[in-house]
Design a protein around this motif. Sequence first.
Motif, short mmCIF file in Angstrom:
data_model
loop_
_atom_site.label_atom_id
_atom_site.label_comp_id
_atom_site.label_asym_id
_atom_site.label_seq_id
_atom_site.Cartn_x
_atom_site.Cartn_y
_atom_site.Cartn_z
N ASP A 1 0.85 -1.19 0.00
CA ASP A 1 0.00 0.00 0.00
C ASP A 1 0.88 1.24 0.00
N PRO A 2 0.48 2.25 -0.74
CA PRO A 2 1.25 3.50 -0.71
C PRO A 2 1.12 4.15 0.67
N SER A 3 2.15 4.89 1.05
CA SER A 3 2.14 5.60 2.33
C SER A 3 1.17 6.77 2.25
N ASP A 4 0.85 7.30 3.40
CA ASP A 4 0.00 8.49 3.45
C ASP A 4 0.63 9.64 2.67
N ASP A 5 1.94 9.79 2.80
CA ASP A 5 2.64 10.86 2.09
C ASP A 5 2.48 10.70 0.58
N GLN A 6 2.64 9.46 0.10
CA GLN A 6 2.49 9.20 -1.33
C GLN A 6 1.05 9.48 -1.78
N ARG B 1 -8.66 5.30 5.29
CA ARG B 1 -7.62 4.87 6.22
C ARG B 1 -7.74 5.57 7.58
N HIS B 2 -8.20 6.82 7.60
CA HIS B 2 -8.16 7.61 8.83
C HIS B 2 -9.51 8.06 9.36
N PRO C 1 5.41 17.09 4.26
CA PRO C 1 5.50 16.33 5.52
C PRO C 1 6.23 17.07 6.64
N ALA D 1 4.23 12.85 10.39
CA ALA D 1 3.43 11.95 9.58
C ALA D 1 2.12 12.63 9.19
N ARG E 1 -0.82 11.51 9.42
CA ARG E 1 -1.80 11.29 10.50
C ARG E 1 -1.61 12.31 11.62
#
Length: 189
Positions: A3-8, A27-28, A68, A72, A74
């Motif tokens: 899965d891609p990161s939140d940043d991606q 996700r959040h 960023p 993070a 989140r």
Amino acid sequence: MPDPSDDQLMRAFAAGDGHAFERLYARHEQALYRFVRRLLGRAAANQADEVFQDTWMRAIEARASWQPQGAAFRTWLFTIAHHRAIDCLRRSGREVSIDCDEDDRGGAPFEPAGAPWSAWPAAPAGTEGQADDRLFWRRAGQQLLDCLEGLPLPQKTAFLLHHDDGLAVDEMARALEVGFETAKTRLRY
């Protein structure tokens, strides 16, 4: 493929990929709503949807300029929610002090009124069945929420970010915009 990161995902959303935002939201959304709802408490519960939606709107508006900067996604999202909740509490006329910690004043930490376990539900006797267990845990969960409701806002926020949402102390400090030691103290209290 991982899965891609939140940043991606946020970078992809900034580039126009609406699906990336849908993945971030999925996700959040639950953790963020739970955080907002519990932070606002019973007194401002009817404002939880507004704060939740406003937080996401601010994230959408910031997509082009978001960086960023060591935090993070989140943590950044929960920081926005924290600020929006504080604003909401202030607008509703509740006195909100987020700058005053007991360790800064040299005083004692928050102490609940009365015996701490006086209203705790009795554990089910024997093994009568799962219904008794569920009732016990439902009452115990409600008692925990009642205790959380009684905490001062700085300690309540620290507890929720760390224990409920899993932020490490350094991430929590960044989200609350306080020093590491202050974050640890709020958590300990």
